[in-house]
Enzyme design. Structure first.
Site, PDB file in Angstrom:
ATOM      1  N   LYS A   1     -11.796 -77.533  35.640  1.00 17.23           N
ATOM      2  CA  LYS A   1     -12.482 -78.169  34.502  1.00 17.23           C
ATOM      3  C   LYS A   1     -13.714 -77.388  34.071  1.00 17.23           C
ATOM      4  O   LYS A   1     -14.033 -77.337  32.888  1.00 17.23           O
ATOM      5  CB  LYS A   1     -12.868 -79.616  34.846  1.00 17.23           C
ATOM      6  CG  LYS A   1     -11.663 -80.541  34.845  1.00 17.23           C
ATOM      7  CD  LYS A   1     -12.050 -82.002  34.753  1.00 17.23           C
ATOM      8  CE  LYS A   1     -10.799 -82.870  34.637  1.00 17.23           C
ATOM      9  NZ  LYS A   1     -11.033 -84.268  34.937  1.00 17.23           N
TER      10      LYS A   1
ATOM     11  N   LYS B   1       0.973 -79.464  34.746  1.00 25.82           N
ATOM     12  CA  LYS B   1       1.163 -80.921  34.748  1.00 25.82           C
ATOM     13  C   LYS B   1       1.010 -81.492  33.338  1.00 25.82           C
ATOM     14  O   LYS B   1       0.283 -80.926  32.506  1.00 25.82           O
ATOM     15  CB  LYS B   1       0.224 -81.601  35.749  1.00 25.82           C
ATOM     16  CG  LYS B   1      -1.197 -81.686  35.329  1.00 25.82           C
ATOM     17  CD  LYS B   1      -2.012 -82.622  36.227  1.00 25.82           C
ATOM     18  CE  LYS B   1      -3.420 -82.673  35.657  1.00 25.82           C
ATOM     19  NZ  LYS B   1      -4.329 -83.576  36.241  1.00 25.82           N
TER      20      LYS B   1
ATOM     21  N   LYS C   1      -3.485 -85.189  29.257  1.00 26.11           N
ATOM     22  CA  LYS C   1      -4.060 -85.677  27.995  1.00 26.11           C
ATOM     23  C   LYS C   1      -4.672 -84.530  27.217  1.00 26.11           C
ATOM     24  O   LYS C   1      -4.794 -84.586  25.998  1.00 26.11           O
ATOM     25  CB  LYS C   1      -5.214 -86.644  28.292  1.00 26.11           C
ATOM     26  CG  LYS C   1      -4.840 -87.965  28.916  1.00 26.11           C
ATOM     27  CD  LYS C   1      -6.124 -88.712  29.336  1.00 26.11           C
ATOM     28  CE  LYS C   1      -5.824 -89.871  30.254  1.00 26.11           C
ATOM     29  NZ  LYS C   1      -7.006 -90.414  30.940  1.00 26.11           N
TER      30      LYS C   1
HETATM   31  P1  TYM Z   1      -6.965 -89.736  35.516  1.00 22.13           P
HETATM   32  O1  TYM Z   1      -7.644 -90.671  34.584  1.00 22.13           O
HETATM   33  O2  TYM Z   1      -6.955 -88.282  35.184  1.00 22.13           O
HETATM   34  O3  TYM Z   1      -5.456 -90.180  35.721  1.00 22.13           O
HETATM   35  C1  TYM Z   1      -5.109 -91.517  36.022  1.00 22.13           C
HETATM   36  C2  TYM Z   1      -3.969 -91.546  37.018  1.00 22.13           C
HETATM   37  O4  TYM Z   1      -2.823 -90.874  36.463  1.00 22.13           O
HETATM   38  C3  TYM Z   1      -2.349 -89.899  37.399  1.00 22.13           C
HETATM   39  N1  TYM Z   1      -1.774 -88.770  36.647  1.00 22.13           N
HETATM   40  C4  TYM Z   1      -0.545 -88.278  36.844  1.00 22.13           C
HETATM   41  N2  TYM Z   1       0.431 -88.650  37.686  1.00 22.13           N
HETATM   42  C5  TYM Z   1       1.603 -87.957  37.626  1.00 22.13           C
HETATM   43  N3  TYM Z   1       1.813 -86.900  36.771  1.00 22.13           N
HETATM   44  C6  TYM Z   1       0.850 -86.511  35.908  1.00 22.13           C
HETATM   45  N4  TYM Z   1       1.069 -85.511  35.062  1.00 22.13           N
HETATM   46  C7  TYM Z   1      -0.400 -87.212  35.928  1.00 22.13           C
HETATM   47  N5  TYM Z   1      -1.548 -87.089  35.215  1.00 22.13           N
HETATM   48  C8  TYM Z   1      -2.387 -88.051  35.675  1.00 22.13           C
HETATM   49  C9  TYM Z   1      -3.582 -89.489  38.187  1.00 22.13           C
HETATM   50  O5  TYM Z   1      -3.242 -88.905  39.426  1.00 22.13           O
HETATM   51  C10 TYM Z   1      -4.306 -90.812  38.335  1.00 22.13           C
HETATM   52  O6  TYM Z   1      -3.757 -91.551  39.427  1.00 22.13           O
HETATM   53  N6  TYM Z   1     -10.292 -89.160  39.195  1.00 22.13           N
HETATM   54  C11 TYM Z   1      -9.259 -90.038  38.675  1.00 22.13           C
HETATM   55  C12 TYM Z   1      -9.725 -91.446  38.372  1.00 22.13           C
HETATM   56  C13 TYM Z   1     -10.450 -92.131  39.484  1.00 22.13           C
HETATM   57  C14 TYM Z   1      -9.867 -92.699  40.649  1.00 22.13           C
HETATM   58  C15 TYM Z   1     -10.955 -93.270  41.366  1.00 22.13           C
HETATM   59  C16 TYM Z   1      -8.572 -92.765  41.136  1.00 22.13           C
HETATM   60  C17 TYM Z   1     -11.780 -92.361  39.533  1.00 22.13           C
HETATM   61  N7  TYM Z   1     -12.085 -93.035  40.662  1.00 22.13           N
HETATM   62  C18 TYM Z   1     -10.747 -93.890  42.580  1.00 22.13           C
HETATM   63  C19 TYM Z   1      -8.379 -93.405  42.364  1.00 22.13           C
HETATM   64  C20 TYM Z   1      -9.450 -93.955  43.077  1.00 22.13           C
HETATM   65  C21 TYM Z   1      -8.738 -89.439  37.386  1.00 22.13           C
HETATM   66  O7  TYM Z   1      -9.402 -88.677  36.727  1.00 22.13           O
HETATM   67  O8  TYM Z   1      -7.527 -89.945  36.993  1.00 22.13           O
END
Ligand code: TYM
Length: 343
Positions: free
Chosen positions: A121, A205, A208
């Protein structure tokens, strides 16, 4: 599910979060939301729209508030029941920020420097990245442990952050001579859908932030758009193989098989058993039908909920109250353990 840690004896609890940074896609659905919806029937679940994480990169304040409501609507549209699971916004519960600071003092610079997501990032110019972007995984550990959550359903891209959460919990327990105070949270990652790849490049992957909308299926896409995107997905001219080994080096094909398996609630091998020897001219329309049937009802519900922000706000206000009721006593205990005055 395995035991989170031998010395932690508290209740089992599930926590996960999603960032309010743009519309959700099929990867978010299969890697996260679909699992959340299943877990709410078997576990105490807490789910969070993580706006404190979102501001690690610049956000437009109006857009942030509106994206927060939209992600909440997506949780509900996917089938989350806010009576069953706690659903709230991170910044509405101060425990997250307070515990993040405390954990900043337990986490080590070396641990954070190894985080690949920061490197991705921040890119070339890491001198200009915010301190928050660097400390992001510490806040994530605080999210989970403010509720002493034992299980964390996420996509595979979050694996390293989850390992860090375990290290932080362990370090805190040791630093303050409080064995078993925090559980070492277990990631729930396995199964098809944990890593959904771009439809345009099976080695990246689904994300967004990919500039090409053809690379992903959004929960808001209509049936025609979904079918068109799957038709245009990059694959190869070979028919599907009989075994998973035959998908090696065929990233685009492997990705579509994985999506099919995740949507159908089956395994990659079961999909190959059905489609071995068939080409994409047959497989893609079948996958499109499956995807349309799974996603368009969510998109329609999402549109309905987006038109009713009052309902979303009520859900979030109630969720914040319930989240505080769990986190506040835990933070009080943390303060006492550390020796903060007045606790
Ligand atoms: P975020 O907002 O990027 O994504 C949300 C969830 O979607 C999953 N994900 C995917 N799974 C499969 N294939 C993909 N291409 C894909 N893209 C996204 C992510 O793994 C996630 O589960 N840091 C985290 C948010 C967060 C969090 C937490 C998660 C903040 N605090 C505490 C668990 C526990 C994030 O940016 O997810």
């Amino acid at each position: 599910m395995s035991e989170p840690t031998p010395s932690y004896t508290g209740p089992q609890r599930v926590f996960s979060g999603v960032q309010p940074t743009g519309a959700l896609h099929l990867g978010n659905y299969l890697g996260a939301l679909k699992k959340f919806v299943a877990l709410q029937h078997t576990h105490d679940c807490i789910f969070c729209v993580v706006d404190l994480h979102a501001i690690t990169v610049p956000q437009d304040p109006k857009m942030l508030a509106s994206n927060t409501r939209k992600i909440t609507a997506a949780f509900l549209a996917a089938g989350l029941d806010p009576e069953r699971a706690v659903l709230f916004v991170q910044s509405a519960v101060r425990a997250h920020s307070e515990l993040a600071w405390i954990f900043n003092c337990s986490a080590r610079m070396g641990w954070l420097e190894r985080m690949t997501q920061f490197k991705d990032k921040a890119g070339q110019d890491k001198e200009r990245a915010s301190v928050g972007l660097f400390a992001y995984p510490v806040l994530q550990a605080a999210d989970i442990l403010a509720y002493k959550a034992t299980h964390v359903p996420v996509g595979e891209d979050q694996k390293q952050h989850l390992e860090l959460s375990r290290d932080i919990a362990e370090r805190f327990n040791r630093d303050y001579d409080a064995p078993g105070f925090f559980p070492l949270p277990d990631p729930l990652i396995k199964g098809p859908g944990a890593r959904v790849m771009s439809l345009k490049d099976g080695t990246k992957k689904m994300s967004k932030s990919d500039p090409s909308d053809l690379s992903r299926i959004n929960l808001e896409d209509d049936a025609d758009t979904i079918a068109r995107k799957i038709k245009k997905a990059r694959t190869d001219p070979e028919p599907l193989p009989e075994s998973i080994d035959g998908l090696k080096g065929r990233d685009g094909a492997a990705n579509l098989v994985g999506i099919y398996a995740a949507l159908a609630g089956t395994t990659d091998q079961a999909v190959l058993d059905e489609y071995a020897g068939k080409g994409f001219g047959i497989f893609k329309p079948a996958l499109a039908e499956l995807t349309v049937n799974a996603i368009t009802p969510i998109g329609e519900e999402l549109a309905r909920l987006n038109a009713d922000p009052g309902h979303i706000d009520k859900v979030l206000a109630d969720g914040a109250k319930r989240a505080r009721a769990i986190a506040d006593p835990i933070i009080e205990d943390v303060r006492r353990t550390i020796g903060f005055w007045g606790s």
